[in-house]
Design a protein around this motif. Structure first.
Motif, PDB file in Angstrom:
ATOM      1  N   GLN A  19       0.857  -1.288  -0.169  1.00 28.02           N
ATOM      2  CA  GLN A  19      -0.007  -0.210  -0.016  1.00 28.02           C
ATOM      3  C   GLN A  19       0.990   1.202  -0.032  1.00 28.02           C
ATOM      4  OE1 GLN A  19      -3.207  -0.063   2.658  1.00 28.02           O
ATOM      5  NE2 GLN A  19      -2.770  -2.188   3.428  1.00 28.02           N
ATOM      6  N   GLN A  20       0.661   2.012  -0.999  1.00 30.81           N
ATOM      7  CA  GLN A  20       1.241   3.354  -1.102  1.00 30.81           C
ATOM      8  C   GLN A  20       0.391   4.557  -0.269  1.00 30.81           C
ATOM      9  OE1 GLN A  20       4.527   3.533  -1.966  1.00 30.81           O
ATOM     10  NE2 GLN A  20       4.667   1.405  -2.786  1.00 30.81           N
ATOM     11  N   PRO A  21       0.960   5.303   0.466  1.00 28.59           N
ATOM     12  CA  PRO A  21       0.319   6.376   1.068  1.00 28.59           C
ATOM     13  C   PRO A  21       0.249   7.374   0.004  1.00 28.59           C
ATOM     14  CG  PRO A  21       2.636   6.258   1.965  1.00 28.59           C
ATOM     15  CD  PRO A  21       2.330   5.101   1.152  1.00 28.59           C
ATOM     16  N   ALA A  22      -0.681   8.415   0.486  1.00 23.68           N
ATOM     17  CA  ALA A  22      -0.696   9.564  -0.348  1.00 23.68           C
ATOM     18  C   ALA A  22       0.586  10.320  -0.066  1.00 23.68           C
ATOM     19  CB  ALA A  22      -1.915  10.176  -0.047  1.00 23.68           C
ATOM     20  N   ILE A  23       1.199  11.197  -0.961  1.00 22.74           N
ATOM     21  CA  ILE A  23       2.215  12.001  -0.576  1.00 22.74           C
ATOM     22  C   ILE A  23       1.587  13.477  -0.859  1.00 22.74           C
ATOM     23  CG2 ILE A  23       4.421  12.821  -1.670  1.00 22.74           C
ATOM     24  CD1 ILE A  23       4.754   9.856  -2.994  1.00 22.74           C
ATOM     25  N   HIS A  24       2.112  14.077  -0.004  1.00 22.67           N
ATOM     26  CA  HIS A  24       1.667  15.582   0.211  1.00 22.67           C
ATOM     27  C   HIS A  24       3.046  16.390  -0.082  1.00 22.67           C
ATOM     28  CE1 HIS A  24      -2.126  14.001   1.845  1.00 22.67           C
ATOM     29  NE2 HIS A  24      -1.707  13.576   2.765  1.00 22.67           N
ATOM     30  N   PRO A  25       2.685  17.285  -0.571  1.00 25.22           N
ATOM     31  CA  PRO A  25       3.994  18.376  -0.808  1.00 25.22           C
ATOM     32  C   PRO A  25       4.451  18.671   0.318  1.00 25.22           C
ATOM     33  CG  PRO A  25       2.062  19.044  -2.055  1.00 25.22           C
ATOM     34  CD  PRO A  25       1.622  18.017  -1.391  1.00 25.22           C
ATOM     35  N   GLY A  26       5.881  18.799   0.274  1.00 28.90           N
ATOM     36  CA  GLY A  26       6.588  19.052   1.515  1.00 28.90           C
ATOM     37  C   GLY A  26       6.891  18.190   2.698  1.00 28.90           C
ATOM     38  N   GLN A  27       6.290  16.910   2.460  1.00 28.08           N
ATOM     39  CA  GLN A  27       6.556  15.909   3.389  1.00 28.08           C
ATOM     40  C   GLN A  27       8.058  15.324   3.300  1.00 28.08           C
ATOM     41  OE1 GLN A  27       3.704  12.608   2.181  1.00 28.08           O
ATOM     42  NE2 GLN A  27       2.966  12.685   4.185  1.00 28.08           N
ATOM     43  N   SER A  28       8.591  15.109   4.348  1.00 26.73           N
ATOM     44  CA  SER A  28       9.994  14.547   4.454  1.00 26.73           C
ATOM     45  C   SER A  28      10.043  13.311   4.025  1.00 26.73           C
ATOM     46  CB  SER A  28      10.646  14.771   5.776  1.00 26.73           C
ATOM     47  OG  SER A  28      10.176  14.222   6.647  1.00 26.73           O
ATOM     48  N   ILE A  29      11.478  12.769   3.719  1.00 27.87           N
ATOM     49  CA  ILE A  29      11.703  11.227   3.568  1.00 27.87           C
ATOM     50  C   ILE A  29      11.051  10.530   5.007  1.00 27.87           C
ATOM     51  CG2 ILE A  29      13.406   9.417   3.380  1.00 27.87           C
ATOM     52  CD1 ILE A  29      14.945  11.410   1.301  1.00 27.87           C
ATOM     53  N   PHE A  33       8.211   7.624   4.927  1.00 26.10           N
ATOM     54  CA  PHE A  33       8.822   6.353   5.513  1.00 26.10           C
ATOM     55  C   PHE A  33       7.582   6.024   6.385  1.00 26.10           C
ATOM     56  CE2 PHE A  33      10.761   4.049   8.838  1.00 26.10           C
ATOM     57  CZ  PHE A  33      11.067   2.838   8.275  1.00 26.10           C
ATOM     58  N   GLU A  34       7.552   6.824   7.276  1.00 26.49           N
ATOM     59  CA  GLU A  34       6.548   6.391   8.503  1.00 26.49           C
ATOM     60  C   GLU A  34       5.098   5.968   8.003  1.00 26.49           C
ATOM     61  OE1 GLU A  34       6.771   9.759  11.350  1.00 26.49           O
ATOM     62  OE2 GLU A  34       8.849   9.122  11.899  1.00 26.49           O
ATOM     63  N   ALA A  35       4.595   6.872   7.159  1.00 26.91           N
ATOM     64  CA  ALA A  35       3.344   6.396   6.497  1.00 26.91           C
ATOM     65  C   ALA A  35       3.354   5.002   5.624  1.00 26.91           C
ATOM     66  CB  ALA A  35       2.886   7.702   5.591  1.00 26.91           C
ATOM     67  N   PHE A  36       4.550   4.874   5.038  1.00 26.02           N
ATOM     68  CA  PHE A  36       4.533   3.459   4.337  1.00 26.02           C
ATOM     69  C   PHE A  36       4.823   2.389   5.194  1.00 26.02           C
ATOM     70  CE2 PHE A  36       7.255   0.163   2.518  1.00 26.02           C
ATOM     71  CZ  PHE A  36       6.599  -0.140   1.455  1.00 26.02           C
ATOM     72  N   HIS A  37       5.514   2.464   6.375  1.00 27.04           N
ATOM     73  CA  HIS A  37       5.904   1.549   7.211  1.00 27.04           C
ATOM     74  C   HIS A  37       4.434   1.269   7.981  1.00 27.04           C
ATOM     75  CE1 HIS A  37       7.434  -1.248  10.321  1.00 27.04           C
ATOM     76  NE2 HIS A  37       7.334  -0.013  11.315  1.00 27.04           N
ATOM     77  N   ALA A  38       3.636   2.243   8.319  1.00 28.85           N
ATOM     78  CA  ALA A  38       2.339   1.985   9.141  1.00 28.85           C
ATOM     79  C   ALA A  38       1.449   1.096   8.224  1.00 28.85           C
ATOM     80  CB  ALA A  38       1.627   3.646   9.249  1.00 28.85           C
ATOM     81  N   SER A  92      17.945   3.544   4.523  1.00 25.73           N
ATOM     82  CA  SER A  92      18.449   3.799   5.958  1.00 25.73           C
ATOM     83  C   SER A  92      17.574   3.769   7.034  1.00 25.73           C
ATOM     84  CB  SER A  92      19.039   5.134   5.601  1.00 25.73           C
ATOM     85  OG  SER A  92      17.899   6.228   5.532  1.00 25.73           O
ATOM     86  N   ARG A  93      16.308   4.321   6.770  1.00 28.84           N
ATOM     87  CA  ARG A  93      15.388   4.195   7.814  1.00 28.84           C
ATOM     88  C   ARG A  93      14.954   2.814   8.365  1.00 28.84           C
ATOM     89  NH1 ARG A  93      16.341   8.734   5.449  1.00 28.84           N
ATOM     90  NH2 ARG A  93      15.161  10.469   6.361  1.00 28.84           N
ATOM     91  N   TYR A  94      14.937   1.763   7.399  1.00 27.46           N
ATOM     92  CA  TYR A  94      14.696   0.362   7.848  1.00 27.46           C
ATOM     93  C   TYR A  94      15.756  -0.329   8.483  1.00 27.46           C
ATOM     94  CZ  TYR A  94      10.439  -0.487   5.780  1.00 27.46           C
ATOM     95  OH  TYR A  94       8.760  -0.663   5.349  1.00 27.46           O
ATOM     96  N   VAL A  95      17.131   0.170   8.306  1.00 32.69           N
ATOM     97  CA  VAL A  95      18.397  -0.294   8.810  1.00 32.69           C
ATOM     98  C   VAL A  95      18.212   0.195  10.291  1.00 32.69           C
ATOM     99  CG1 VAL A  95      20.867   0.231   9.326  1.00 32.69           C
ATOM    100  CG2 VAL A  95      20.020  -0.529   6.947  1.00 32.69           C
ATOM    101  N   ARG A  96      17.895   1.638  10.414  1.00 33.68           N
ATOM    102  CA  ARG A  96      17.738   2.040  11.865  1.00 33.68           C
ATOM    103  C   ARG A  96      16.614   1.411  12.726  1.00 33.68           C
ATOM    104  NH1 ARG A  96      20.365   5.487   8.541  1.00 33.68           N
ATOM    105  NH2 ARG A  96      21.889   7.010   9.710  1.00 33.68           N
ATOM    106  N   LEU A  97      15.672   0.928  12.034  1.00 30.76           N
ATOM    107  CA  LEU A  97      14.519   0.044  12.811  1.00 30.76           C
ATOM    108  C   LEU A  97      15.215  -1.019  13.236  1.00 30.76           C
ATOM    109  CD1 LEU A  97      10.860   0.843  10.977  1.00 30.76           C
ATOM    110  CD2 LEU A  97      11.725   1.339  13.401  1.00 30.76           C
TER     111      LEU A  97
END
Length: 117
Positions: A19-29, A33-38, A92-97
């Motif tokens: 599932q791909q979350p909606a991307i909003h202008p100005g969102q950081s990586i 990532f947090e939306a995708f992971h959820a 890099s976010r998954y490695v940190r998790l």
């Protein structure tokens, strides 16, 4: 012998449509990532299983790129008709998790400072 069984790793009960979350202008990586992971918590579970298998085989270093490609390959093997989109910006976010959940794995992965964006 691998820690996981291929049937467990590829079980259709666990591998779901990405599932791909909606991307909003100005969102950081990080926000993306947090939306995708959820929406796709199974991705982390599979990365953990792949890493555990590497540990059991005696790997001294593990590359998240390799794990991503293995997951893409296994996902493609288990499903049909779905375009699997696992964003490389999330590596890099998954490695940190993984390290947060398994501190003993910190020596396996190379991490660098996160870039803003």
């Amino acid at each position: 012998m691998p820690v996981y069984q291929q049937e467990q790793l590829l079980g259709l009960d666990d591998i779901q449509r990405v599932q791909q979350p909606a991307i909003h202008p100005g969102q950081s990586i990080q926000q993306r990532f947090e939306a995708f992971h959820a929406l796709n918590p199974w991705v982390l579970r599979h990365l953990e299983a792949l890493t555990q298998d590497c540990v059991a085989k005696g790997f001294r270093r593990v590359g998240i790129g390799m794990l991503f490609e293995l997951l893409r390959w296994r996902y493609g093997e288990a499903t049909h008709g779905d375009a699997f989109r696992l964003n490389n910006n999330f590596r890099s976010r998954y490695v940190r998790l993984l390290i947060e959940r398994h501190p003993e794995w910190a020596r396996l992965f190379e991490t660098r400072a996160l870039r803003a964006a």
